[in-house]
Scaffold this active site. Structure first.
Site, short mmCIF file in Angstrom:
data_model
loop_
_atom_site.label_atom_id
_atom_site.label_comp_id
_atom_site.label_asym_id
_atom_site.label_seq_id
_atom_site.Cartn_x
_atom_site.Cartn_y
_atom_site.Cartn_z
CE LYS A 1 -4.41 0.36 0.90
NZ LYS A 1 -5.38 -0.42 0.23
N1 GLU Z 1 -7.29 0.02 -2.90
C1 GLU Z 1 -8.06 -1.16 -3.13
C2 GLU Z 1 -8.02 -2.07 -1.91
O1 GLU Z 1 -7.78 -1.63 -0.82
C3 GLU Z 1 -7.69 -1.85 -4.43
C4 GLU Z 1 -6.28 -2.34 -4.50
C5 GLU Z 1 -5.87 -2.86 -5.88
O2 GLU Z 1 -6.71 -2.93 -6.77
O3 GLU Z 1 -4.70 -3.18 -6.02
O4 GLU Z 1 -8.28 -3.23 -1.98
#
Ligand code: GLU
Length: 412
Positions: A104
């Site tokens: 993240k």
């Molecule tokens: N931000 C989204 C999540 O927390 C999507 C992450 C992604 O598609 O890589 O799952």
């Protein structure tokens, strides 16, 4: 004390470890991020002053595949929060069965205070400082809080300036810029499938179910629309400007129209207003936190009147609140299951990019549905086998996958 986001995630994880009986060294490895990148982002602001921001990319685990996870822009972003969110991605991708690890990123900034040009320069600066750590087979960012297809298009473009044409470096791109049909609605659609499976298992259905949704961004608004189409009664919605409540059910298409015209829910005159805090304790069947983390705490968990908490947001429930909800017989449909639809269709987008071939929206939605049906069935098996909550079962299934991949690949 509710503890930090990272502590909360590690406590949930520990419940999974305890169920499986792992050894402490393996536990430590699975808790600790593989790599953390912190960058200083210096850009020229529109008024010619210098803008100075901090960005993070935490890569938690890549035993099952490249690191994968969103990039968020918010003033609340800090290292601890990003560590927690990166870890959740590892377990989410494993649970839903997409071949990725977890990561993240975030930039500590109030995006409301940036012009479009400043947001673009900040995004490009983030890529300039992190492009050696990301890539289509290394780490693949995606949208998260306050980032969207436009931000992903800048990310793709800037990365390609360094490495040549590489659309698979990022997912959640606009459909015209190598994105996938169905990606924008995917997280909300996944929430709908998760809830449907849970309710059906208990002999209930979405039709007529009363749902209160906190947050009307990408996830909350799409979930509201799709659940409304399936006959649910969305009795309340809210965003940062406040909420609206109609026990007979809000007309979601007109809420969408209002937000499309005004940008927020503010001054939605068709229903009485309520605060975000009041929404959390409304009398309803399903409470759906779809905004920020840490909104269900020891302070309000006793007052929740819903039978189910559908965690569309990442980390909305503190560990202490979760215990209170569990003791009160309220079922938490955990984030790593409920909101896994986004990363699942991210995987489909990435696969299409790599194959230079596009799928239809019905192919995407059918495959998404299948993953939710399978993951839910596996959750039920684990809940029965170990007599644990749905959250602990989710961690157990995910830990099992990651441990197996780690073992098969071997240590140095
Ligand atoms: N931000 C989204 C999540 O927390 C999507 C992450 C992604 O598609 O890589 O799952």
């Amino acid at each position: 004390m509710s503890g930090s986001a990272y502590e909360t995630t590690n406590k949930y994880l520990q419940d999974g470890f305890d169920t499986l009986g792992l050894d402490p060294k393996t536990e430590h490895m699975l808790k600790t991020p593989a790599r953390e990148v912190r960058v200083e982002l210096v850009i020229r602001m529109d008024d010619d002053s210098v803008g100075n921001f901090i960005g993070y990319r935490v890569q938690h685990d890549n035993a099952r595949g490249p690191f994968k996870g969103g990039l968020r822009y918010a003033s609340s972003v800090n290292r601890n929060e990003v560590q927690s969110l990166a870890s959740l991605m590892t377990w989410k991708t494993a649970l839903i069965g997409v071949p990725y690890g977890g990561a993240k990123g975030g930039i500590q900034v109030d995006p409301q205070e940036l012009s479009t040009g400043e947001t673009e320069r900040l995004t490009r600066c983030f890529v300039e400082t992190t492009h050696e750590f990301i890539g289509p087979t290394t780490d693949i960012p995606a949208p998260d809080m306050n980032t969207d297809g436009q931000v992903m298009a800048w990310l793709f473009d800037e990365y390609s300036n360094f490495h040549g044409f590489e659309p698979a470096v990022v997912t959640g791109k606009p459909v015209d810029v190598h994105g996938s049909v169905g990606r924008e609605a995917a997280t909300g659609r996944g929430c709908m499938f998760a809830l449907r499976e849970v309710l059906n298992h208990e002999g209930k259905s979405i039709e007529g179910t009363e749902i209160a949704i906190q947050g009307f961004g990408n996830v909350g608004s799409w979930a509201a629309r799709l659940l409304h189409e399936k006959g649910a009664k969305i009795t309340a919605v809210s965003d940062i400007t406040g909420g609206y409540h109609d026990p007979t059910g809000l007309d979601i298409p007109s809420v969408w129209e209002h937000v499309a015209a005004e940008g927020t829910l503010e001054r939605f005159d068709d229903a009485p207003s309520i605060t975000n805090e009041e929404l959390m304790t409304l009398d309803c069947d399903v409470l759906m936190p779809a905004a920020i983390g840490g909104v269900l705490t020891e302070e309000n968990a006793d007052d929740v009147q819903a039978d189910y908490v559908l965690e569309a947001a990442n980390g909305p429930t503190t560990y202490a609140a979760n215990q209170i909800l569990e003791n009160r017989g309220i079922t938490c449909i955990p984030d790593i299951f409920a909101n896994a639809g986004g990363v699942t269709v991210s995987y489909f987008e990435w696969a299409q990019n790599i194959q230079h071939f596009s799928w239809t929206e019905s192919e995407i939605n059918e495959q998404l549905e299948e993953r939710f049906v399978d993951a839910h069935a596996a959750l039920r098996d684990t809940m029965t086998e170990y007599d644990v909550s749905m959250r602990t079962a989710a961690f157990v299934n995910a830990i099992d996958q990651v441990c197996h991949a780690t073992e098969m690949r071997g240590l140095q």
